[in-house]
Design a protein around this motif. Structure first.
Motif, short mmCIF file in Angstrom:
data_model
loop_
_atom_site.label_atom_id
_atom_site.label_comp_id
_atom_site.label_asym_id
_atom_site.label_seq_id
_atom_site.Cartn_x
_atom_site.Cartn_y
_atom_site.Cartn_z
N PRO A 151 0.83 -1.21 0.00
CA PRO A 151 0.00 0.00 0.00
C PRO A 151 0.86 1.26 0.00
CG PRO A 151 0.12 -0.92 2.18
CD PRO A 151 0.84 -1.89 1.30
N LYS A 152 0.20 2.40 0.04
CA LYS A 152 0.89 3.66 -0.02
C LYS A 152 1.82 3.81 1.19
CE LYS A 152 -2.59 6.11 -2.69
NZ LYS A 152 -1.75 6.09 -3.89
N PRO A 153 2.90 4.54 0.99
CA PRO A 153 3.85 4.67 2.11
C PRO A 153 3.25 5.42 3.29
CG PRO A 153 4.60 5.86 0.13
CD PRO A 153 3.31 5.22 -0.20
N ASP A 154 3.68 4.99 4.46
CA ASP A 154 3.25 5.69 5.66
C ASP A 154 3.96 7.04 5.77
OD1 ASP A 154 1.61 3.55 6.27
OD2 ASP A 154 3.16 2.53 7.44
N PHE A 155 5.24 7.05 5.39
CA PHE A 155 5.98 8.32 5.38
C PHE A 155 7.21 8.16 4.50
CE2 PHE A 155 7.18 5.90 9.15
CZ PHE A 155 8.54 5.76 9.00
N ILE A 156 7.68 9.31 4.00
CA ILE A 156 8.89 9.38 3.19
C ILE A 156 9.79 10.44 3.82
CG2 ILE A 156 9.86 9.88 0.92
CD1 ILE A 156 7.25 9.00 -0.32
N ILE A 173 9.12 19.85 0.73
CA ILE A 173 8.87 18.46 0.31
C ILE A 173 7.43 18.35 -0.22
CG2 ILE A 173 8.75 16.07 1.05
CD1 ILE A 173 10.84 16.70 3.17
N LEU A 174 7.31 17.85 -1.43
CA LEU A 174 6.00 17.62 -2.06
C LEU A 174 5.83 16.13 -2.31
CD1 LEU A 174 6.07 20.50 -4.72
CD2 LEU A 174 5.09 20.56 -2.42
N GLN A 175 4.60 15.63 -2.14
CA GLN A 175 4.32 14.21 -2.37
C GLN A 175 3.12 14.09 -3.30
OE1 GLN A 175 4.58 11.69 1.11
NE2 GLN A 175 3.01 10.27 0.29
N GLU A 176 3.22 13.19 -4.28
CA GLU A 176 2.20 13.04 -5.32
C GLU A 176 1.99 11.57 -5.61
OE1 GLU A 176 1.38 14.41 -9.98
OE2 GLU A 176 3.27 14.91 -8.96
N SER A 189 9.06 14.85 -3.96
CA SER A 189 9.97 15.83 -4.55
C SER A 189 10.52 16.73 -3.45
CB SER A 189 9.23 16.68 -5.59
OG SER A 189 8.72 15.86 -6.61
N LEU A 190 11.86 16.82 -3.45
CA LEU A 190 12.54 17.71 -2.52
C LEU A 190 12.92 18.97 -3.30
CD1 LEU A 190 13.86 18.28 0.25
CD2 LEU A 190 15.94 17.19 -0.65
N VAL A 191 12.33 20.10 -2.94
CA VAL A 191 12.52 21.35 -3.65
C VAL A 191 13.52 22.20 -2.88
CG1 VAL A 191 11.41 23.42 -4.57
CG2 VAL A 191 10.18 21.24 -4.53
N ILE A 192 14.60 22.65 -3.60
CA ILE A 192 15.63 23.50 -3.01
C ILE A 192 15.47 24.88 -3.62
CG2 ILE A 192 18.09 23.83 -2.64
CD1 ILE A 192 18.45 20.85 -3.23
N LYS A 193 15.13 25.87 -2.83
CA LYS A 193 14.91 27.23 -3.29
C LYS A 193 16.24 27.97 -3.35
CE LYS A 193 10.56 27.11 -0.73
NZ LYS A 193 9.78 27.74 0.37
N ALA A 194 16.50 28.60 -4.47
CA ALA A 194 17.74 29.40 -4.66
C ALA A 194 18.96 28.57 -4.26
CB ALA A 194 17.68 30.70 -3.87
N SER A 195 19.16 27.52 -5.01
CA SER A 195 20.22 26.57 -4.67
C SER A 195 21.60 27.23 -4.70
CB SER A 195 20.17 25.39 -5.63
OG SER A 195 20.44 25.85 -6.95
N GLN A 196 22.41 26.74 -3.83
CA GLN A 196 23.80 27.19 -3.75
C GLN A 196 24.71 25.97 -3.84
OE1 GLN A 196 24.19 29.48 -0.13
NE2 GLN A 196 22.49 30.87 -0.69
N SER A 197 25.97 26.24 -3.91
CA SER A 197 26.92 25.14 -4.10
C SER A 197 26.88 24.18 -2.91
CB SER A 197 28.33 25.70 -4.27
OG SER A 197 28.71 26.49 -3.14
N ARG A 198 26.51 24.68 -1.74
CA ARG A 198 26.47 23.82 -0.57
C ARG A 198 25.30 22.85 -0.59
NH1 ARG A 198 22.82 25.68 3.23
NH2 ARG A 198 21.96 27.76 2.87
#
Length: 827
Positions: free
Chosen positions: A473-478, A497-500, A510-519
């Motif tokens: 079944p669907k995951p309990d958590f990610i 974090i978005l889940q679909e 999906s892990l969304v990184i806003k204004a990504s930097q080299s770190r």
């Protein structure tokens, strides 16, 4: 034998009478005034005679023929036979034991007589014109003879008088109104029959009616005849409407039936019949079609109202004998359409059921099923369609053609690795496209991560790291980890974090990184957990190497500049080529073309001249199309319609009004004895070889018209050989005719320019003028004038209208003598 019996009977009677001591002698008077002996003395005398006869011997009287029972019809004739052998006594007939007489004529009874002869011993009783009074018992009697012959009597003969009944009569009359369902008694009586009349009923098909018939007999006052009554009870129906029933009466007196008739008019409720008039195909109505339902009826009286119902709901509209359903839908399937018709008698109805054919549609689509191995699941294919859809279940197996797993709406599956997968339900109805729905049977288990292990993102932009997993079944958590540390969107706002949920049991985080930097670039870990287990996958996020922005802008700008330059170069080259070609062309100012002419040109009297531009030496080239070349189509110019004859009249003082209305140009001219002088507009510089004389003011027309005389008729011949459409003016060879072109001073042909006519020293008078200077130039009103014309031109009758040459406008532009720009000259 009968005589012997009679004799014995009489003998015993005589013996009995002889024993009576106190006998007396009496007489009895009978009909006819005769007297007979009735006393004992008479009997003694008879005994004495018998003794004498017996002593001396005698022959006994006897009947050779006795009367028989008979029947006679009133008015007929009947004979009762009686023949006696050895008759010795007197013979008489009795009726009901009453003597009628011994003489043959039976005086007192005019219709009675005894016929026959004594020699034959025939004393038959003849009754003429039998009446009802003649009915009775008759007997032939013979008295004893003088020699002691005993008296004899015949048997009684019953005469039955028959009387035919009177014609029957129906009490209700010859016409009766009845209502269906209401019983009705019809009574018929027959009077005076003897015996009683027999009454029979016949229906409209002349069939005998035996049911519900009752008869009754009544003896009439005379005691002999009867009255018969017959009552027919009917339950009227539509079948009796406009039918005639017959009552027949007859008896043995007259076997020819006497009859009476009665005509029925039955009022009945409408007999309704409902049917489809259109829209039905093979007993079904396709969805979307128009259905017409007709309601017909038979009734008396005619119907008064029609009412329509669909599933007992009244239909709105003024429908009478036909109802229309403009758009039949599946909602009408199995609907009951009822038509109700009423009249004064009652109301009746008929109904029909709609069978609608429509394509299949899923009431409920299939849904994916999750089950454990070994469990049983049921897939339901809920489809609506008419006729009933055919269902097939297919298992979509990779690399193999789907096999039919079932054909019923419900499919049971025992879940295992072989049966798990995508199932397709296909439903079809004849005449419509097949539809399908699918569902997947998943086996529950631990999740499985299937996303790419290496992903790329651009530094400075929003970067998304995806973790795609199969989880049933669907995951309990990610959870997400970066370099071994769990990412918390609360503590670090640069992450989201978005889940679909995706089809086929897939879940994307999906892990969304806003204004990504080299770190932010490095090793990430995705952890998925459900009730059956856990899955982890490392994902490397790498930066995307791109060119600098200014290099991209320079390249785009350079490309735009190069492309624009190329387009401009093409446009400039094209314009130069077109300008050069225009300079090398010799313009043709002919306005009209061979194909562009109007029907109104039939009323024009203008020559079709094609005038080219003057050459550098101010000369003119005039093209003439010879009749020898009339078969060649000219590039421009309208075809001439035929020769135009000019009237042979003198019009020295007739003014021709120009119809040219150019406000910038005024045409002035006048005529001199030497020729026609044209006054050019102010500012116009004519060619050097032309001599222009301005007319005196008094010689000018107030209307700007030219005046000239026409001495002789002139005809401009046209080329019409071979029916060519390129008819042009031809030069005439007759000396009395001149080309109108010469009046212009233009070259008339040959080699080199010629001197104009007004430049010649002694020009001879011209017999014709250029029609272009005519006031009728393009003016059908002046040309149709009755002045000077013997023949009217009927423009309303094209067949009777002479075909003039088509219109051709000529406008020349000639260079001036000093090489300046040319002035406009209007001809």
């Amino acid at each position: 034998m009968a005589a012997d019996k009679s004799y014995s009977r009489n003998k015993q009677h005589l013996k009995l009478r002889a024993r009576i001591p106190s006998a007396r002698f009496n007489f009895r008077t009978v009909a006819g005034g005769k007297r007979i002996w009735t006393s004992d003395a008479g009997i003694r005398i008879l005994l004495f005679i018998v003794c004498v006869v017996g002593c001396h011997g005698y022959q006994e009287q006897r009947f050779a023929m006795e009367p028989q029972d008979q029947s006679a019809i009133v008015g007929s004739r009947v004979t009762l036979p009686c023949r006696v052998e050895n008759k010795a006594g007197a013979l008489q007939w009795t009726k009901d034991d009453f003597g009628l007489g011994t003489h043959r004529n039976l005086s007192g009874y005019d219709r009675y007589s005894m016929i026959g002869s004594d020699e034959e011993g025939d004393f038959s009783l003849d009754i003429r014109d039998v009446t009802l009074e003649d009915d009775g018992r008759y007997q032939c009697q013979v008295s004893g003879g003088l020699n002691g012959e005993p008296a004899i009597r015949s048997r009684y003969a019953k005469l039955t008088v028959l009387v035919a009944p009177e014609p029957p009569r129906i009490i209700q009359g010859a016409f009766v109104e009845a209502t269906e369902g209401q019983s009705l008694d019809i009574e018929c009586e027959s009077v005076g029959g003897k015996p009683a009349a027999e009454i029979t009923w016949l229906d409209g098909n002349q069939a005998v009616v035996k049911k519900n018939v009752k008869s009754k007999l009544e003896l009439m006052a005379d005691g002999q005849r009867y009255k018969t009554r017959s009552v027919l009870r009917l339950n009227p129906s539509k079948a009796y409407h406009n039918q005639t029933f017959t009552c027949q009466a007859q008896n043995t007196a007259d076997r020819a039936p006497r009859m009476a008739t009665i005509h029925f008019e039955v009022k009945y409720v409408p007999k309704v019949n409902i049917s489809f008039r259109s829209g039905v195909i093979d007993g079904k109505i396709p969805e979307g079609n128009e259905a017409r339902i007709r309601c017909s009826s038979e009734s008396n009286p005619p119907p008064r109202a029609h009412r329509w119902y669909i599933n007992n709901n009244p239909v709105i509209g003024d429908y009478t004998d036909e109802m229309i359903i403009f758009n039949v839908t599946r909602k009408h399937n199995k609907a009951e359409v009822r038509c109700e018709i009423s009249n004064t008698v009652g109301t009746s109805s008929a109904k029909v059921t709609l069978n609608v054919a429509y394509p299949p549609i899923f009431r409920n689509h299939l849904h994916d099923v999750e089950a454990d191995i070994g469990s049983i699941v049921t897939l339901s294919c809920d489809v609506d369609g008419q006729p009933k859809p055919a269902i097939r279940w297919l298992l979509n197996e990779p690399g193999r053609i789907g096999q039919v797993k079932g054909k019923s709406p419900n499919l049971e599956i025992v879940v295992n690795k072989e049966t798990a997968g995508k199932y397709i339900c296909k439903a079809s109805v004849t005449g419509y496209p097949e539809i399908e729905s699918e569902a997947t049977v998943f086996i529950k288990g631990a999740p499985k991560i299937i996303s790419n292990r290496t992903q790329i993102g651009a530094e400075g932009e929003t970067v998304t790291v995806e973790c795609l997993t199969e989880s049933v079944p669907k995951p309990d958590f990610i959870k997400w980890f970066f370099e071994g540390r769990e990412i918390s969107v609360i503590q670090d706002p640069n992450y989201a974090i978005l889940q679909e949920s995706l089809p086929d049991g897939l879940v994307k985080s999906s892990l969304v990184i806003k204004a990504s930097q080299s770190r932010h670039f490095g090793l990430y870990n995705c952890s998925v957990t459900n009730e059956y287990g856990n899955a982890n996958a490392p994902i490397m996020l790498k930066p995307l190497k791109t060119l600098p922005l200014y290099i991209i802008l320079i390249g785009v700008t350079t490309g735009i500049v190069v492309f624009s330059s190329f387009i401009i170069l093409l446009v400039v080259c094209h314009r130069r080529r077109r300008k050069k070609s225009q300079m090398n062309e010799k313009p043709d100012v002919t306005v009209a073309t061979g194909d562009a002419y109007k029907e109104s040109d039939r009323s024009s009297n203008i020559s079709d001249l094609k005038l080219q531009l003057p050459q550098s030496d101010a000369s003119y080239d005039l093209d003439y199309t010879s009749s020898d070349r009339s078969d060649t189509k000219a590039p421009v110019g309208l075809p001439l319609a035929g020769p135009v004859p000019l009237p042979n009249i003198r019009l020295d003082d007739f003014n021709y009004n120009n119809d040219y209305t150019d406000p910038a140009y005024h045409d002035y001219g006048y005529k001199t004895p030497a020729g026609f002088v044209y006054d050019y507009p102010h500012g116009y510089s004519p060619p050097a070889h032309l001599h222009v004389h301005s007319p005196p003011p008094h010689a000018r027309s107030q209307q700007g018209s030219l005046t000239r005389s026409i001495d002789t008729a002139s005809t401009l011949p046209l080329s019409n050989s071979n029916g060519s459409q390129n008819n042009t003016l031809q030069r005439t060879n007759k000396p009395e005719e001149s080309d109108a072109i010469n009046n212009l001073g233009l070259p008339s042909g040959g080699e080199g320019p010629q001197t104009p006519i007004y430049a010649q020293p002694n020009p001879r008078p011209q017999t014709a003028v250029d029609p272009r200077y005519s006031a009728t130039y393009g003016n059908p009103y002046l040309r149709n004038s009755s002045i000077g014309y013997g023949n009217q031109v009927h423009t309303a009758k094209p067949a009777a209208t002479p075909a003039p040459p088509p219109y051709s406008a000529v406008r020349n532009s000639a260079p001036t003598g000093n090489g300046g720009p040319a002035q406009a000259t209007h001809v």
